[in-house]
Each structure stands twice: as C-alpha cells, then as structure tokens.
Design an enzyme around this catalytic site. Structure first.
Site, PDB file in Angstrom:
ATOM      1  N   HIS A 209       0.839  -1.209   0.000  1.00 53.74           N
ATOM      2  CA  HIS A 209       0.000   0.000   0.000  1.00 53.74           C
ATOM      3  C   HIS A 209       0.877   1.264   0.000  1.00 53.74           C
ATOM      4  CE1 HIS A 209      -3.029  -2.618   2.389  1.00 53.74           C
ATOM      5  NE2 HIS A 209      -3.608  -2.384   1.221  1.00 53.74           N
TER       6      HIS A 209
ATOM      7  N   LYS B  36     -15.349  -8.123   3.853  1.00 50.12           N
ATOM      8  CA  LYS B  36     -14.255  -8.501   4.761  1.00 50.12           C
ATOM      9  C   LYS B  36     -14.613  -8.203   6.208  1.00 50.12           C
ATOM     10  CE  LYS B  36     -10.604  -7.498   1.408  1.00 50.12           C
ATOM     11  NZ  LYS B  36      -9.522  -6.573   1.078  1.00 50.12           N
TER      12      LYS B  36
ATOM     13  N   ARG C 131      -1.526  -6.174  -8.336  1.00 53.21           N
ATOM     14  CA  ARG C 131      -0.449  -7.155  -8.153  1.00 53.21           C
ATOM     15  C   ARG C 131      -0.449  -8.186  -9.266  1.00 53.21           C
ATOM     16  NH1 ARG C 131      -2.451  -8.022  -2.142  1.00 53.21           N
ATOM     17  NH2 ARG C 131      -4.298  -7.757  -3.416  1.00 53.21           N
TER      18      ARG C 131
ATOM     19  N   SER D 121      -2.869  -7.707   3.036  1.00 52.21           N
ATOM     20  CA  SER D 121      -3.139  -7.598   4.477  1.00 52.21           C
ATOM     21  C   SER D 121      -3.565  -8.946   5.032  1.00 52.21           C
ATOM     22  CB  SER D 121      -4.245  -6.569   4.719  1.00 52.21           C
ATOM     23  OG  SER D 121      -3.880  -5.324   4.203  1.00 52.21           O
TER      24      SER D 121
HETATM   25  O1  PNS Z   1      -8.695  -2.818   0.218  1.00 55.33           O
HETATM   26  P1  PNS Z   1      -9.996  -3.328  -0.335  1.00 55.33           P
HETATM   27  O2  PNS Z   1     -10.739  -4.099   0.734  1.00 55.33           O
HETATM   28  O3  PNS Z   1      -9.815  -4.123  -1.593  1.00 55.33           O
HETATM   29  O4  PNS Z   1     -10.868  -2.040  -0.702  1.00 55.33           O
HETATM   30  C1  PNS Z   1     -12.161  -2.170  -1.285  1.00 55.33           C
HETATM   31  C2  PNS Z   1     -12.911  -0.831  -1.180  1.00 55.33           C
HETATM   32  C3  PNS Z   1     -13.063  -0.431   0.292  1.00 55.33           C
HETATM   33  C4  PNS Z   1     -12.134   0.255  -1.926  1.00 55.33           C
HETATM   34  C5  PNS Z   1     -14.316  -1.046  -1.836  1.00 55.33           C
HETATM   35  O5  PNS Z   1     -14.991  -2.066  -1.155  1.00 55.33           O
HETATM   36  C6  PNS Z   1     -15.152   0.230  -1.852  1.00 55.33           C
HETATM   37  O6  PNS Z   1     -14.970   1.072  -2.711  1.00 55.33           O
HETATM   38  N1  PNS Z   1     -16.052   0.374  -0.859  1.00 55.33           N
HETATM   39  C7  PNS Z   1     -16.889   1.553  -0.690  1.00 55.33           C
HETATM   40  C8  PNS Z   1     -18.349   1.267  -1.109  1.00 55.33           C
HETATM   41  C9  PNS Z   1     -18.534   1.354  -2.624  1.00 55.33           C
HETATM   42  O7  PNS Z   1     -18.317   2.387  -3.241  1.00 55.33           O
HETATM   43  N2  PNS Z   1     -18.904   0.218  -3.231  1.00 55.33           N
HETATM   44  C10 PNS Z   1     -19.143   0.133  -4.653  1.00 55.33           C
HETATM   45  C11 PNS Z   1     -17.842  -0.065  -5.408  1.00 55.33           C
HETATM   46  S1  PNS Z   1     -18.110  -0.038  -7.160  1.00 55.33           S
END
Ligand code: PNS
Length: 162
Positions: free
Chosen positions: A20, A44, A96, A133
């Site tokens: 990150h 998660k 990745r 993570s």
């Molecule tokens: O580190 P991660 O868990 O891969 O991050 C995922 C994250 C938090 C960026 C994604 O779940 C997200 O954007 N959540 C906010 C809610 C949202 O906008 N959902 C629709 C995505 S198209």
C-alpha cells in the site's frame, strides 16, 4: 473537464502494508494531493478498529510526504461520494496481477458509470506481489516472519493480537 489535482487511494488498510505504502508514495508523483481513504469493505471482517488503521498509515508515511497525503476514514458511503466530498477526480489503485485486475475492473467501471471518476491503475512492485493484508495476518498468526512486509508499527500491532 478541469484536470484533477487530487486523487483518492481507497482501501480497507487492515492493516497497511509496504505494498500500500508503495502505491501511496507513487500516487504523490502523479497528483499534488493524495487522500488515503479507509473504507469498510462489506466482503471482509475487520481485524483492527478503523481509528487504529488510520493511525498506522499516518505513522508509516515518510515525513516528506506528510504535507501532501492525508489519511481519513469514511463509513457507509460509496467511494464515488468520498471522491466528490474531497474533490478528487481520480482513484489510484495498485495491481499485483490478473486476479487484482479482475476484482478491480468492475469497480472502476461502476465508479466511472456513477460519476465519471477515473481510476488509475499502477503496476504493483513485483517484489511485493505476494503481499496482502490478509496473508500478512495469517502468516504472522502462525509465527511466520512478516517484518519485511509491513511497517514497524503494524508489526507491533500484529504482535498485540497474539
Ligand atoms: O482494500 P480493499 O478491501 O480491496 O478495498 C475495497 C474498497 C473499500 C475500496 C471497496 O470495497 C469500496 O470502494 N467500498 C466503498 C463502497 C462502494 O463504493 N462500493 C461500490 C464499489 S463499485
């Protein structure tokens, strides 16, 4: 459309890894300001409380980036609304490999559909390709050495988990 000066680096950051931090640092070479947005991922189950995740990112950021990177948490909100709220025209994400791309592409397209916000994908550092993570937590839990993969404050927080 006016070009954007600010981007958002979103994620769960549960906890932040060197993977990150590499993407955040590289985002500062492309954008004047970077907002690290710590968001809840409904897929998660969280390990660290969100304020702790924020603190760990803040502590791990190199001093020279501190005035151009801010770390904030957001709850119960779409990422596109976070982008609007902080006036960011782009989302920056690291990839990745192909699995990440398959996961990220629909979200990037959906976010573009919703508000027009662009997603910029950065190729992850190949030396950190195996770092996530969740893997870091699992390996540490069973006694494996993850000290080269996370900042010192994260290692200490993992030790506290036992
Ligand atoms: O580190 P991660 O868990 O891969 O991050 C995922 C994250 C938090 C960026 C994604 O779940 C997200 O954007 N959540 C906010 C809610 C949202 O906008 N959902 C629709 C995505 S198209």
């Amino acid at each position: 459309m006016t070009p954007t000066r600010r981007c958002v680096c979103p994620g769960s950051f549960d906890p932040v890894t060197h993977g990150h931090l590499d993407i955040i640092a590289r985002a500062t070479t492309l954008f004047e300001e970077v907002v690290v947005a710590i968001l809840h991922n409904p897929a998660k189950r969280g390990t660290f409380e969100v304020p702790r995740r924020v603190a760990m990112v803040q502590q791990a950021l190199p001093q020279e980036l501190a005035d151009r990177v801010r770390v904030e948490s957001f709850g119960g909100q779409l990422l596109v609304d976070v982008c609007r709220q902080v006036d960011a025209g782009a989302i920056v994400k690291g990839l990745r490999g192909g699995t990440d791309f398959a996961y990220e592409l629909p979200m990037a397209l959906m976010n573009k559909h919703l508000t027009g916000v662009e997603t910029v994908f950065l190729a992850g550092d190949p030396s950190l390709e195996h770092v996530s993570s969740s893997l870091v937590k699992e390996v540490h839990q069973y006694g494996g050495d993850v000290s080269a993969l996370v900042p010192a404050e994260v290692l200490a927080a993992l030790d506290e988990l036992g």
